[in-house]
Design a protein around this motif. Structure first.
Motif, mmCIF file in Angstrom:
data_model
loop_
_atom_site.group_PDB
_atom_site.id
_atom_site.type_symbol
_atom_site.label_atom_id
_atom_site.label_comp_id
_atom_site.label_asym_id
_atom_site.label_seq_id
_atom_site.Cartn_x
_atom_site.Cartn_y
_atom_site.Cartn_z
ATOM 1 N N LEU A 148 -1.395 14.725 8.413
ATOM 2 C CA LEU A 148 -0.896 14.210 7.142
ATOM 3 C C LEU A 148 0.521 14.673 6.847
ATOM 4 C CD1 LEU A 148 -4.089 14.624 4.922
ATOM 5 C CD2 LEU A 148 -3.123 12.486 5.788
ATOM 6 N N GLY A 149 0.946 15.759 7.470
ATOM 7 C CA GLY A 149 2.323 16.203 7.315
ATOM 8 C C GLY A 149 2.477 17.423 6.435
ATOM 9 N N VAL A 152 -8.562 7.988 2.707
ATOM 10 C CA VAL A 152 -9.935 8.303 3.074
ATOM 11 C C VAL A 152 -9.982 8.747 4.531
ATOM 12 C CG1 VAL A 152 -12.257 7.382 3.395
ATOM 13 C CG2 VAL A 152 -10.896 6.672 1.423
ATOM 14 N N VAL A 153 -10.492 9.957 4.760
ATOM 15 C CA VAL A 153 -10.692 10.474 6.118
ATOM 16 C C VAL A 153 -12.180 10.749 6.272
ATOM 17 C CG1 VAL A 153 -10.177 12.329 7.743
ATOM 18 C CG2 VAL A 153 -8.383 11.474 6.208
ATOM 19 N N VAL A 180 -3.518 6.941 7.205
ATOM 20 C CA VAL A 180 -3.106 7.331 5.855
ATOM 21 C C VAL A 180 -1.645 7.778 5.854
ATOM 22 C CG1 VAL A 180 -3.469 9.011 3.998
ATOM 23 C CG2 VAL A 180 -5.432 7.935 5.132
ATOM 24 N N ALA A 181 -1.267 8.614 6.811
ATOM 25 C CA ALA A 181 0.112 9.107 6.890
ATOM 26 C C ALA A 181 1.097 7.964 7.100
ATOM 27 C CB ALA A 181 0.232 10.134 8.017
ATOM 28 N N GLY A 197 -9.276 -4.390 -7.537
ATOM 29 C CA GLY A 197 -8.074 -3.634 -7.180
ATOM 30 C C GLY A 197 -7.926 -2.328 -7.915
ATOM 31 N N ALA A 198 -9.032 -1.657 -8.209
ATOM 32 C CA ALA A 198 -8.971 -0.449 -9.045
ATOM 33 C C ALA A 198 -8.411 0.753 -8.299
ATOM 34 C CB ALA A 198 -10.358 -0.112 -9.587
ATOM 35 N N VAL A 199 -8.335 0.697 -6.985
ATOM 36 C CA VAL A 199 -7.812 1.829 -6.224
ATOM 37 C C VAL A 199 -6.801 1.341 -5.193
ATOM 38 C CG1 VAL A 199 -9.648 1.773 -4.456
ATOM 39 C CG2 VAL A 199 -8.489 3.923 -4.973
ATOM 40 N N ARG A 200 -5.743 2.127 -5.000
ATOM 41 C CA ARG A 200 -4.681 1.796 -4.033
ATOM 42 C C ARG A 200 -4.981 2.498 -2.723
ATOM 43 N NH1 ARG A 200 0.952 2.201 -7.552
ATOM 44 N NH2 ARG A 200 0.338 0.726 -9.198
ATOM 45 N N LEU A 201 -5.709 1.823 -1.848
ATOM 46 C CA LEU A 201 -6.133 2.427 -0.592
ATOM 47 C C LEU A 201 -4.992 2.495 0.405
ATOM 48 C CD1 LEU A 201 -8.696 3.442 1.009
ATOM 49 C CD2 LEU A 201 -8.720 1.141 2.003
ATOM 50 N N LEU A 202 -4.761 3.682 0.943
ATOM 51 C CA LEU A 202 -3.717 3.884 1.951
ATOM 52 C C LEU A 202 -4.276 3.507 3.322
ATOM 53 C CD1 LEU A 202 -2.423 7.263 0.552
ATOM 54 C CD2 LEU A 202 -1.220 5.070 0.443
ATOM 55 N N ARG A 203 -3.986 2.281 3.725
ATOM 56 C CA ARG A 203 -4.512 1.778 4.993
ATOM 57 C C ARG A 203 -3.486 0.893 5.675
ATOM 58 N NH1 ARG A 203 -9.021 -2.432 4.474
ATOM 59 N NH2 ARG A 203 -7.252 -3.816 4.748
#
Length: 294
Positions: free
Chosen positions: A30-31, A85-86, A111-112, A288-294
Protein backbone atom coordinates in the motif's frame (compact mmCIF):
# COMPACT_ATOMS: atom_id res chain seq x y z
CA UNK A 1 -3.30 11.16 10.45
CA UNK A 2 -3.18 13.55 7.51
CA UNK A 3 -5.15 13.86 4.27
CA UNK A 4 -2.37 11.93 2.50
CA UNK A 5 -2.51 8.96 4.85
CA UNK A 6 -4.12 5.59 4.15
CA UNK A 7 -5.83 4.27 7.27
CA UNK A 8 -5.63 0.47 7.47
CA UNK A 9 -8.08 -1.53 9.58
CA UNK A 10 -6.78 -5.07 10.06
CA UNK A 11 -7.98 -8.08 12.00
CA UNK A 12 -4.94 -10.24 12.83
CA UNK A 13 -7.19 -13.16 13.79
CA UNK A 14 -9.20 -13.09 10.54
CA UNK A 15 -9.10 -16.31 8.57
CA UNK A 16 -8.20 -18.08 11.85
CA UNK A 17 -4.88 -16.21 11.77
CA UNK A 18 -3.55 -17.74 8.57
CA UNK A 19 -2.92 -14.30 7.00
CA UNK A 20 -1.21 -12.73 10.02
CA UNK A 21 2.24 -12.82 8.45
CA UNK A 22 0.90 -11.10 5.33
CA UNK A 23 -0.06 -7.86 7.06
CA UNK A 24 3.41 -6.32 6.84
CA UNK A 25 3.56 -7.22 3.14
CA UNK A 26 0.13 -5.69 2.56
CA UNK A 27 1.21 -2.48 4.28
CA UNK A 28 4.34 -2.40 2.16
CA UNK A 29 2.28 -2.88 -1.00
CA UNK A 30 0.00 0.00 0.00
CA UNK A 31 2.99 2.30 0.36
CA UNK A 32 4.63 4.53 3.00
CA UNK A 33 1.42 6.47 3.61
CA UNK A 34 -0.32 3.40 5.05
CA UNK A 35 -0.97 3.64 8.80
CA UNK A 36 -2.37 0.78 10.87
CA UNK A 37 -5.31 1.69 13.11
CA UNK A 38 -5.21 0.67 16.77
CA UNK A 39 -8.22 -1.47 17.70
CA UNK A 40 -8.76 -4.48 19.97
CA UNK A 41 -12.48 -5.11 19.51
CA UNK A 42 -15.18 -4.63 16.92
CA UNK A 43 -16.41 -1.49 18.65
CA UNK A 44 -12.90 -0.03 18.78
CA UNK A 45 -12.37 -0.91 15.13
CA UNK A 46 -15.50 0.95 14.15
CA UNK A 47 -14.63 3.98 16.29
CA UNK A 48 -11.07 4.13 14.93
CA UNK A 49 -12.37 3.91 11.37
CA UNK A 50 -14.85 6.73 11.93
CA UNK A 51 -12.18 8.90 13.53
CA UNK A 52 -9.78 8.36 10.61
CA UNK A 53 -12.46 9.26 8.05
CA UNK A 54 -13.45 12.34 10.07
CA UNK A 55 -9.80 13.41 10.05
CA UNK A 56 -9.86 13.37 6.26
CA UNK A 57 -7.64 10.42 5.31
CA UNK A 58 -7.17 9.69 1.62
CA UNK A 59 -8.60 6.18 2.04
CA UNK A 60 -9.68 3.54 4.52
CA UNK A 61 -8.52 0.00 3.70
CA UNK A 62 -10.03 -3.04 5.42
CA UNK A 63 -7.76 -6.09 5.68
CA UNK A 64 -9.71 -9.12 6.87
CA UNK A 65 -13.01 -10.89 6.30
CA UNK A 66 -16.58 -9.71 6.05
CA UNK A 67 -16.70 -8.80 9.74
CA UNK A 68 -13.78 -6.38 9.39
CA UNK A 69 -15.28 -4.92 6.23
CA UNK A 70 -18.64 -4.53 7.99
CA UNK A 71 -17.02 -2.40 10.69
CA UNK A 72 -15.22 -0.26 8.12
CA UNK A 73 -18.37 0.27 6.05
CA UNK A 74 -20.01 2.08 8.99
CA UNK A 75 -17.33 4.77 8.58
CA UNK A 76 -17.17 5.13 4.78
CA UNK A 77 -20.83 4.81 3.78
CA UNK A 78 -21.91 7.91 1.87
CA UNK A 79 -18.65 9.66 2.73
CA UNK A 80 -16.26 11.18 0.13
CA UNK A 81 -13.39 8.80 0.90
CA UNK A 82 -11.87 5.89 -0.98
CA UNK A 83 -12.48 2.40 0.40
CA UNK A 84 -10.08 -0.47 -0.17
CA UNK A 85 -10.76 -4.16 0.42
CA UNK A 86 -8.02 -6.75 1.01
CA UNK A 87 -9.67 -10.17 1.53
CA UNK A 88 -7.97 -12.05 4.37
CA UNK A 89 -10.80 -13.74 6.23
CA UNK A 90 -12.58 -17.04 6.52
CA UNK A 91 -15.43 -15.62 4.46
CA UNK A 92 -14.67 -12.94 1.88
CA UNK A 93 -18.09 -12.57 0.32
CA UNK A 94 -18.13 -8.79 -0.11
CA UNK A 95 -14.68 -8.82 -1.72
CA UNK A 96 -15.81 -11.54 -4.13
CA UNK A 97 -19.03 -9.71 -4.90
CA UNK A 98 -17.28 -6.49 -5.88
CA UNK A 99 -14.62 -8.22 -7.98
CA UNK A 100 -11.50 -7.92 -5.84
CA UNK A 101 -8.67 -10.44 -6.38
CA UNK A 102 -8.69 -13.43 -4.05
CA UNK A 103 -4.99 -13.05 -3.24
CA UNK A 104 -4.47 -10.42 -0.50
CA UNK A 105 -1.26 -9.02 -1.99
CA UNK A 106 -2.82 -8.75 -5.43
CA UNK A 107 -5.81 -6.97 -3.89
CA UNK A 108 -3.50 -4.56 -2.05
CA UNK A 109 -1.79 -3.83 -5.36
CA UNK A 110 -5.14 -3.04 -6.99
CA UNK A 111 -6.02 -0.67 -4.14
CA UNK A 112 -2.64 1.08 -4.36
CA UNK A 113 -2.92 1.48 -8.14
CA UNK A 114 -6.46 2.87 -7.88
CA UNK A 115 -5.29 5.43 -5.33
CA UNK A 116 -2.29 6.43 -7.42
CA UNK A 117 -4.45 6.83 -10.52
CA UNK A 118 -7.28 8.60 -8.68
CA UNK A 119 -9.99 6.13 -9.70
CA UNK A 120 -12.81 4.44 -7.86
CA UNK A 121 -15.92 2.40 -8.65
CA UNK A 122 -19.26 3.41 -7.06
CA UNK A 123 -20.73 0.40 -5.25
CA UNK A 124 -24.12 0.10 -3.56
CA UNK A 125 -24.70 -0.65 0.11
CA UNK A 126 -27.77 -1.69 2.05
CA UNK A 127 -28.95 0.82 4.65
CA UNK A 128 -30.73 -0.50 7.75
CA UNK A 129 -32.98 2.08 9.37
CA UNK A 130 -33.09 5.81 8.83
CA UNK A 131 -31.87 7.42 12.05
CA UNK A 132 -28.30 6.38 12.91
CA UNK A 133 -28.40 3.73 10.16
CA UNK A 134 -26.34 0.57 10.00
CA UNK A 135 -24.90 -0.58 6.71
CA UNK A 136 -24.05 -3.93 5.17
CA UNK A 137 -22.33 -4.86 1.94
CA UNK A 138 -23.05 -8.54 1.32
CA UNK A 139 -26.10 -10.42 2.66
CA UNK A 140 -28.56 -10.24 5.54
CA UNK A 141 -29.77 -13.64 6.79
CA UNK A 142 -33.11 -13.83 8.54
CA UNK A 143 -34.13 -17.48 8.36
CA UNK A 144 -32.73 -20.84 9.39
CA UNK A 145 -29.11 -19.67 8.99
CA UNK A 146 -29.73 -16.71 11.30
CA UNK A 147 -31.15 -19.06 13.93
CA UNK A 148 -28.07 -21.29 13.63
CA UNK A 149 -25.73 -18.30 13.99
CA UNK A 150 -27.54 -17.05 17.08
CA UNK A 151 -27.46 -20.49 18.73
CA UNK A 152 -23.79 -21.07 17.86
CA UNK A 153 -22.78 -17.69 19.29
CA UNK A 154 -24.55 -18.51 22.55
CA UNK A 155 -22.72 -21.84 22.95
CA UNK A 156 -19.47 -22.13 24.89
CA UNK A 157 -18.80 -25.72 23.78
CA UNK A 158 -17.56 -27.20 21.55
CA UNK A 159 -15.01 -24.83 20.05
CA UNK A 160 -14.27 -24.27 16.38
CA UNK A 161 -16.35 -25.48 13.42
CA UNK A 162 -17.91 -28.31 15.48
CA UNK A 163 -19.89 -25.74 17.45
CA UNK A 164 -21.58 -24.57 14.24
CA UNK A 165 -22.26 -28.19 13.20
CA UNK A 166 -23.91 -28.89 16.56
CA UNK A 167 -25.96 -25.70 16.30
CA UNK A 168 -27.28 -26.87 12.91
CA UNK A 169 -28.36 -30.21 14.39
CA UNK A 170 -30.09 -28.52 17.34
CA UNK A 171 -31.95 -26.08 15.09
CA UNK A 172 -32.95 -28.85 12.69
CA UNK A 173 -34.58 -30.64 15.62
CA UNK A 174 -36.89 -27.66 16.18
CA UNK A 175 -37.31 -26.72 12.52
CA UNK A 176 -40.69 -25.18 11.74
CA UNK A 177 -42.09 -22.63 9.30
CA UNK A 178 -42.29 -19.05 10.51
CA UNK A 179 -44.56 -16.20 9.50
CA UNK A 180 -42.80 -13.29 7.83
CA UNK A 181 -44.16 -9.84 7.07
CA UNK A 182 -42.42 -8.81 3.85
CA UNK A 183 -43.05 -5.60 1.92
CA UNK A 184 -41.16 -4.82 -1.29
CA UNK A 185 -41.40 -1.27 -2.64
CA UNK A 186 -44.77 -0.92 -0.91
CA UNK A 187 -46.21 -4.24 -2.14
CA UNK A 188 -47.11 -6.97 0.34
CA UNK A 189 -45.31 -10.31 -0.13
CA UNK A 190 -45.80 -11.74 3.37
CA UNK A 191 -45.31 -15.50 3.55
CA UNK A 192 -44.77 -18.52 5.75
CA UNK A 193 -41.45 -20.31 5.37
CA UNK A 194 -38.01 -20.91 6.81
CA UNK A 195 -35.61 -19.05 4.55
CA UNK A 196 -35.24 -15.36 3.81
CA UNK A 197 -32.16 -13.39 2.79
CA UNK A 198 -31.67 -9.86 1.52
CA UNK A 199 -28.50 -9.18 -0.42
CA UNK A 200 -26.42 -6.57 -2.14
CA UNK A 201 -23.92 -9.26 -3.24
CA UNK A 202 -24.39 -12.87 -4.30
CA UNK A 203 -22.94 -14.93 -1.45
CA UNK A 204 -22.64 -15.36 2.28
CA UNK A 205 -21.03 -17.87 4.61
CA UNK A 206 -17.80 -18.00 2.61
CA UNK A 207 -19.14 -18.62 -0.89
CA UNK A 208 -22.71 -19.91 -0.56
CA UNK A 209 -24.43 -18.22 -3.50
CA UNK A 210 -27.72 -17.54 -1.80
CA UNK A 211 -28.53 -14.72 -4.28
CA UNK A 212 -26.63 -15.69 -7.43
CA UNK A 213 -28.01 -12.84 -9.53
CA UNK A 214 -27.27 -10.01 -7.09
CA UNK A 215 -25.36 -7.07 -8.57
CA UNK A 216 -23.84 -4.53 -6.12
CA UNK A 217 -24.04 -1.78 -8.74
CA UNK A 218 -27.68 -2.07 -9.93
CA UNK A 219 -29.33 0.09 -7.26
CA UNK A 220 -31.48 -2.81 -6.03
CA UNK A 221 -31.50 -5.41 -3.28
CA UNK A 222 -32.13 -9.06 -4.11
CA UNK A 223 -34.49 -10.97 -1.82
CA UNK A 224 -34.87 -14.75 -1.66
CA UNK A 225 -37.60 -16.56 0.24
CA UNK A 226 -38.51 -20.24 0.53
CA UNK A 227 -41.87 -21.86 1.26
CA UNK A 228 -42.09 -24.49 4.03
CA UNK A 229 -40.14 -27.72 3.55
CA UNK A 230 -39.03 -30.54 5.81
CA UNK A 231 -35.67 -31.52 7.25
CA UNK A 232 -34.81 -33.87 4.39
CA UNK A 233 -35.65 -31.23 1.78
CA UNK A 234 -33.56 -28.66 3.64
CA UNK A 235 -30.61 -31.07 3.73
CA UNK A 236 -30.92 -31.55 -0.04
CA UNK A 237 -31.22 -27.80 -0.64
CA UNK A 238 -28.13 -26.84 1.35
CA UNK A 239 -25.49 -28.18 -1.11
CA UNK A 240 -27.22 -26.32 -3.95
CA UNK A 241 -26.62 -23.01 -2.15
CA UNK A 242 -22.91 -23.32 -2.92
CA UNK A 243 -23.67 -23.36 -6.65
CA UNK A 244 -26.64 -21.01 -6.57
CA UNK A 245 -28.89 -23.59 -8.24
CA UNK A 246 -31.40 -23.61 -5.37
CA UNK A 247 -33.32 -20.77 -7.05
CA UNK A 248 -34.69 -23.25 -9.61
CA UNK A 249 -36.56 -25.07 -6.83
CA UNK A 250 -40.31 -24.24 -7.14
CA UNK A 251 -40.47 -23.50 -3.42
CA UNK A 252 -37.86 -20.73 -3.78
CA UNK A 253 -38.72 -17.23 -5.04
CA UNK A 254 -36.38 -14.32 -5.80
CA UNK A 255 -37.37 -10.65 -5.92
CA UNK A 256 -35.60 -7.35 -6.51
CA UNK A 257 -36.55 -4.12 -4.77
CA UNK A 258 -35.18 -0.76 -3.68
CA UNK A 259 -36.98 -0.80 -0.31
CA UNK A 260 -37.58 -3.85 1.86
CA UNK A 261 -39.57 -4.10 5.11
CA UNK A 262 -39.03 -7.41 6.90
CA UNK A 263 -40.48 -8.59 10.20
CA UNK A 264 -40.70 -11.89 12.07
CA UNK A 265 -40.81 -12.60 15.78
CA UNK A 266 -38.11 -14.56 17.55
CA UNK A 267 -35.36 -14.13 14.95
CA UNK A 268 -32.10 -12.19 15.29
CA UNK A 269 -30.85 -11.05 11.89
CA UNK A 270 -27.22 -11.32 10.82
CA UNK A 271 -25.62 -9.14 8.13
CA UNK A 272 -22.12 -9.71 6.73
CA UNK A 273 -21.95 -12.48 9.34
CA UNK A 274 -22.38 -9.93 12.15
CA UNK A 275 -25.24 -9.84 14.66
CA UNK A 276 -27.58 -7.03 13.62
CA UNK A 277 -30.59 -7.34 15.90
CA UNK A 278 -34.27 -8.44 15.98
CA UNK A 279 -35.86 -9.01 12.59
CA UNK A 280 -37.96 -5.86 12.55
CA UNK A 281 -36.09 -3.97 9.86
CA UNK A 282 -36.49 -1.39 7.13
CA UNK A 283 -33.86 -1.86 4.43
CA UNK A 284 -32.98 0.43 1.53
CA UNK A 285 -30.46 0.11 -1.27
CA UNK A 286 -28.17 3.15 -1.30
CA UNK A 287 -26.75 3.36 -4.85
CA UNK A 288 -23.06 4.19 -5.07
CA UNK A 289 -22.79 4.60 -1.30
CA UNK A 290 -19.11 3.62 -1.21
CA UNK A 291 -16.14 4.61 -3.39
CA UNK A 292 -14.45 1.28 -3.97
CA UNK A 293 -10.76 1.46 -4.87
CA UNK A 294 -10.58 -1.04 -7.70
Amino acid sequence: MTSDDIAVLANPSAGRGRHRDLLSQVLQRLGPAARLLEAHSGEEAEAASRAAVDEGVAALVAVGGDGTIHRALQAVAERPVGFGVVPAGTGNDFAAGVGMPVDPLAAAGVVAAALAEGRHVPVDLARVGADAPRWFGAVLAGGFDALVNERANAMTWPRGPRRYDLAILLELARLKPRKYELELDGEDHSFEGMLVAVGNCASYGGGMRILPGADPTDGLLDVVIAAPFGRAALARLKPRLRRGTHITDPRVTVFRARNVRLRSGGIIAYADGERLGPLDLDLTCAPGAVRLLR
